[in-house]
Scaffold this active site. Structure first.
Site, PDB file in Angstrom:
ATOM      1  N   SER A   1     -43.551   3.928 -32.230  1.00 18.85           N
ATOM      2  CA  SER A   1     -42.774   4.109 -33.471  1.00 18.85           C
ATOM      3  C   SER A   1     -41.564   4.979 -33.154  1.00 18.85           C
ATOM      4  O   SER A   1     -41.373   5.411 -32.015  1.00 18.85           O
ATOM      5  CB  SER A   1     -43.642   4.763 -34.558  1.00 18.85           C
ATOM      6  OG  SER A   1     -43.997   6.072 -34.162  1.00 18.85           O
TER       7      SER A   1
ATOM      8  N   GLY B   1     -44.135   7.076 -25.659  1.00 13.84           N
ATOM      9  CA  GLY B   1     -44.120   7.430 -27.087  1.00 13.84           C
ATOM     10  C   GLY B   1     -43.349   6.403 -27.897  1.00 13.84           C
ATOM     11  O   GLY B   1     -42.539   6.752 -28.758  1.00 13.84           O
TER      12      GLY B   1
ATOM     13  N   ASP C   1     -52.169   9.672 -23.823  1.00 13.25           N
ATOM     14  CA  ASP C   1     -51.631  10.943 -24.289  1.00 13.25           C
ATOM     15  C   ASP C   1     -50.748  11.437 -23.142  1.00 13.25           C
ATOM     16  O   ASP C   1     -51.249  11.708 -22.041  1.00 13.25           O
ATOM     17  CB  ASP C   1     -52.783  11.912 -24.562  1.00 13.25           C
ATOM     18  CG  ASP C   1     -52.285  13.301 -24.940  1.00 13.25           C
ATOM     19  OD1 ASP C   1     -51.085  13.601 -24.737  1.00 13.25           O
ATOM     20  OD2 ASP C   1     -53.103  14.102 -25.421  1.00 13.25           O
TER      21      ASP C   1
ATOM     22  N   ASN D   1     -39.542   9.504 -23.322  1.00 13.60           N
ATOM     23  CA  ASN D   1     -39.139   9.743 -24.712  1.00 13.60           C
ATOM     24  C   ASN D   1     -40.117  10.585 -25.517  1.00 13.60           C
ATOM     25  O   ASN D   1     -39.705  11.345 -26.396  1.00 13.60           O
ATOM     26  CB  ASN D   1     -38.955   8.375 -25.407  1.00 13.60           C
ATOM     27  CG  ASN D   1     -38.887   8.491 -26.913  1.00 13.60           C
ATOM     28  OD1 ASN D   1     -37.895   8.962 -27.463  1.00 13.60           O
ATOM     29  ND2 ASN D   1     -39.958   8.097 -27.593  1.00 13.60           N
TER      30      ASN D   1
ATOM     31  N   TYR E   1     -40.357  24.274 -29.209  1.00 14.37           N
ATOM     32  CA  TYR E   1     -39.624  22.999 -29.128  1.00 14.37           C
ATOM     33  C   TYR E   1     -38.315  23.190 -28.370  1.00 14.37           C
ATOM     34  O   TYR E   1     -38.008  22.458 -27.424  1.00 14.37           O
ATOM     35  CB  TYR E   1     -39.359  22.481 -30.547  1.00 14.37           C
ATOM     36  CG  TYR E   1     -38.660  21.133 -30.595  1.00 14.37           C
ATOM     37  CD1 TYR E   1     -39.363  19.963 -30.317  1.00 14.37           C
ATOM     38  CD2 TYR E   1     -37.313  21.026 -30.933  1.00 14.37           C
ATOM     39  CE1 TYR E   1     -38.745  18.728 -30.367  1.00 14.37           C
ATOM     40  CE2 TYR E   1     -36.683  19.795 -30.980  1.00 14.37           C
ATOM     41  CZ  TYR E   1     -37.409  18.647 -30.703  1.00 14.37           C
ATOM     42  OH  TYR E   1     -36.777  17.419 -30.756  1.00 14.37           O
TER      43      TYR E   1
ATOM     44  N   LYS F   1     -36.893  21.536 -24.789  1.00 12.46           N
ATOM     45  CA  LYS F   1     -35.733  20.631 -24.769  1.00 12.46           C
ATOM     46  C   LYS F   1     -34.623  21.165 -23.863  1.00 12.46           C
ATOM     47  O   LYS F   1     -33.891  20.390 -23.257  1.00 12.46           O
ATOM     48  CB  LYS F   1     -35.246  20.370 -26.193  1.00 12.46           C
ATOM     49  CG  LYS F   1     -36.266  19.606 -27.059  1.00 12.46           C
ATOM     50  CD  LYS F   1     -36.667  18.282 -26.416  1.00 12.46           C
ATOM     51  CE  LYS F   1     -37.606  17.456 -27.293  1.00 12.46           C
ATOM     52  NZ  LYS F   1     -37.953  16.162 -26.671  1.00 12.46           N
TER      53      LYS F   1
HETATM   54  P1  NDP Z   1     -42.138  10.375 -33.404  1.00 15.42           P
HETATM   55  O1  NDP Z   1     -42.755  11.576 -34.016  1.00 15.42           O
HETATM   56  O2  NDP Z   1     -41.738   9.247 -34.274  1.00 15.42           O
HETATM   57  O3  NDP Z   1     -43.110   9.900 -32.242  1.00 15.42           O
HETATM   58  C1  NDP Z   1     -42.871   8.751 -31.499  1.00 15.42           C
HETATM   59  C2  NDP Z   1     -44.177   8.251 -30.975  1.00 15.42           C
HETATM   60  O4  NDP Z   1     -44.695   9.146 -29.969  1.00 15.42           O
HETATM   61  C3  NDP Z   1     -45.227   8.140 -32.070  1.00 15.42           C
HETATM   62  O5  NDP Z   1     -45.800   6.854 -32.048  1.00 15.42           O
HETATM   63  C4  NDP Z   1     -46.188   9.242 -31.690  1.00 15.42           C
HETATM   64  O6  NDP Z   1     -47.521   8.938 -32.054  1.00 15.42           O
HETATM   65  C5  NDP Z   1     -46.066   9.257 -30.188  1.00 15.42           C
HETATM   66  N1  NDP Z   1     -46.670  10.459 -29.622  1.00 15.42           N
HETATM   67  C6  NDP Z   1     -46.828  11.687 -30.165  1.00 15.42           C
HETATM   68  N2  NDP Z   1     -47.502  12.494 -29.337  1.00 15.42           N
HETATM   69  C7  NDP Z   1     -47.797  11.768 -28.232  1.00 15.42           C
HETATM   70  C8  NDP Z   1     -48.499  12.012 -27.043  1.00 15.42           C
HETATM   71  N3  NDP Z   1     -49.063  13.200 -26.796  1.00 15.42           N
HETATM   72  N4  NDP Z   1     -48.629  11.016 -26.139  1.00 15.42           N
HETATM   73  C9  NDP Z   1     -48.086   9.803 -26.366  1.00 15.42           C
HETATM   74  N5  NDP Z   1     -47.406   9.484 -27.479  1.00 15.42           N
HETATM   75  C10 NDP Z   1     -47.266  10.455 -28.407  1.00 15.42           C
HETATM   76  O7  NDP Z   1     -40.903  10.853 -32.493  1.00 15.42           O
HETATM   77  P2  NDP Z   1     -39.341  10.503 -32.594  1.00 15.42           P
HETATM   78  O8  NDP Z   1     -39.158   9.064 -32.394  1.00 15.42           O
HETATM   79  O9  NDP Z   1     -38.746  11.173 -33.762  1.00 15.42           O
HETATM   80  O10 NDP Z   1     -38.809  11.327 -31.326  1.00 15.42           O
HETATM   81  C11 NDP Z   1     -38.793  10.784 -30.009  1.00 15.42           C
HETATM   82  C12 NDP Z   1     -38.177  11.808 -29.076  1.00 15.42           C
HETATM   83  O11 NDP Z   1     -36.872  12.170 -29.553  1.00 15.42           O
HETATM   84  C13 NDP Z   1     -38.971  13.105 -28.975  1.00 15.42           C
HETATM   85  O12 NDP Z   1     -38.935  13.585 -27.655  1.00 15.42           O
HETATM   86  C14 NDP Z   1     -38.207  14.046 -29.905  1.00 15.42           C
HETATM   87  O13 NDP Z   1     -38.370  15.404 -29.560  1.00 15.42           O
HETATM   88  C15 NDP Z   1     -36.793  13.571 -29.682  1.00 15.42           C
HETATM   89  N6  NDP Z   1     -35.902  13.921 -30.801  1.00 15.42           N
HETATM   90  C16 NDP Z   1     -36.147  13.440 -32.058  1.00 15.42           C
HETATM   91  C17 NDP Z   1     -35.313  13.782 -33.112  1.00 15.42           C
HETATM   92  C18 NDP Z   1     -35.544  13.261 -34.496  1.00 15.42           C
HETATM   93  O14 NDP Z   1     -34.848  13.730 -35.404  1.00 15.42           O
HETATM   94  N7  NDP Z   1     -36.437  12.317 -34.724  1.00 15.42           N
HETATM   95  C19 NDP Z   1     -34.174  14.685 -32.899  1.00 15.42           C
HETATM   96  C20 NDP Z   1     -33.999  15.120 -31.550  1.00 15.42           C
HETATM   97  C21 NDP Z   1     -34.848  14.742 -30.544  1.00 15.42           C
HETATM   98  P3  NDP Z   1     -48.084   9.567 -33.438  1.00 15.42           P
HETATM   99  O15 NDP Z   1     -47.291   8.893 -34.523  1.00 15.42           O
HETATM  100  O16 NDP Z   1     -49.515   9.202 -33.410  1.00 15.42           O
HETATM  101  O17 NDP Z   1     -47.843  11.053 -33.366  1.00 15.42           O
END
Ligand code: NDP
Length: 263
Positions: free
Chosen positions: A22, A19, A65, A92, A159, A163
């Site tokens: 971004s 993931g 995915d 991640n 969620y 977690k």
């Molecule tokens: P984002 O929503 O920015 O997603 C990161 C990337 O993961 C995006 O490019 C997204 O693609 C991709 N993604 C989404 N679904 C899938 C999938 N099924 N398979 C592969 N890639 C996928 O996430 P964050 O960077 O904010 O979060 C990263 C991690 O940190 C997560 O596990 C989140 O739960 C955790 N986290 C985040 C917090 C926050 O405030 N941001 C707080 C606490 C934990 P697309 O853009 O197309 O969806």
């Protein structure tokens, strides 16, 4: 080795981040690249992968995915070939999932959240651990949990359930893999500045009937340091855990959140 050298991951470290086109994953991938690691990213969005590779041509990348077991198998095989082995797995990828009362949550959205956030962790682990055992003498795993894996989080039950589950997975796996010299830790980010958090705040504001700004203030009041963290704060902790300075840290759930007091 002096202290500053111990704080840097070993050059040439082979790292896979899920993931990571971004958000937090991209910041982690870029930080490892800056530390001269060999980095493979995967993401569900092919155009985001193309943009990430354009920005950082040294990145290896694949589309998957993370909730799809076959696609994860394929991407791990590709990463193994391109990196020539694996030292660090950063599990991640994760989605916010639905916001609402438990009886209002759509079962398909529940399933998708469990699949993307939790099953994905297992899909990567089952393939990556054997490669780490075979090819690495400094292997470690970082799983991305959340402050919602430390505190209860009303209206975000799927969620929070995933977690908390990640913390249980990490603590159990650290015991299982310790004798093989593989360290396993979870990072629990708090409120991370950025578009994703804006979406979360907006959804929560809508579900509880307050304005976006009022909800944002409410979030900040719950943080002892009264500020959000950044994606770079999470990347810093990930690199620390992969560095020689982190070599005796395993089985830990480490918060990077300015001390969120309650959710
Ligand atoms: P984002 O929503 O920015 O997603 C990161 C990337 O993961 C995006 O490019 C997204 O693609 C991709 N993604 C989404 N679904 C899938 C999938 N099924 N398979 C592969 N890639 C996928 O996430 P964050 O960077 O904010 O979060 C990263 C991690 O940190 C997560 O596990 C989140 O739960 C955790 N986290 C985040 C917090 C926050 O405030 N941001 C707080 C606490 C934990 P697309 O853009 O197309 O969806």
């Amino acid at each position: 080795m002096n202290i500053l050298e111990r704080l840097k991951p070993r050059p040439g470290l082979r790292v896979l981040v899920s993931g990571a086109a971004s958000g937090i994953g991209a910041a982690i991938a870029e930080a490892f690249l800056e530390a001269d690691a060999n980095v493979y990213i995967c993401d569900v969005d092919p155009s985001a992968i193309a943009r990430a590779k354009e920005k950082n041509p040294k990145l290896h990348a694949g589309v998957a995915d993370v909730g799809n077991r076959q696609q994860v198998d394929d991407v791990i095989e590709d990463a193994r070939t391109r990196l020539g082995g694996l030292d660090v797995l950063v599990n991640n990828a994760g989605i916010a999932g639905p916001t609402g009362e438990v009886e209002a949550i759509n079962p398909d959205e529940w399933d998708r959240t469990i699949s993307t956030n939790l099953n994905s962790q297992y899909y990567f682990l089952r393939r990556a651990v054997p490669i780490q055992k075979e090819t690495s003498d400094c292997a470690s795993i970082v799983a991305m949990s959340s402050v919602a894996g430390r505190l209860g989080y009303a209206f975000r039950t799927p969620y929070a359930a995933t977690k908390w589950a990640i913390v249980g997975l990490v603590k159990s796996l650290a015991i299982e893999l310790g004798p093989a010299n593989i360290r396993v830790n979870a990072i629990l980010p708090g409120v991370v500045q950025g578009e994703r958090m804006d979406r979360v705040i907006a959804a929560r504001a809508a579900s509880t009937g307050v304005t976006f700004d009022a909800m944002k203030d409410e979030y900040l009041r719950k943080i002892s340091l009264r500020r959000m963290v950044t994606v770079d704060d999470i990347a810093d902790m990930t690199l620390f855990l992969a560095s020689p300075a982190g070599q005796h840290i395993s089985g830990q759930a480490i918060s990077v959140d300015g001390n969120v007091e309650h959710l």
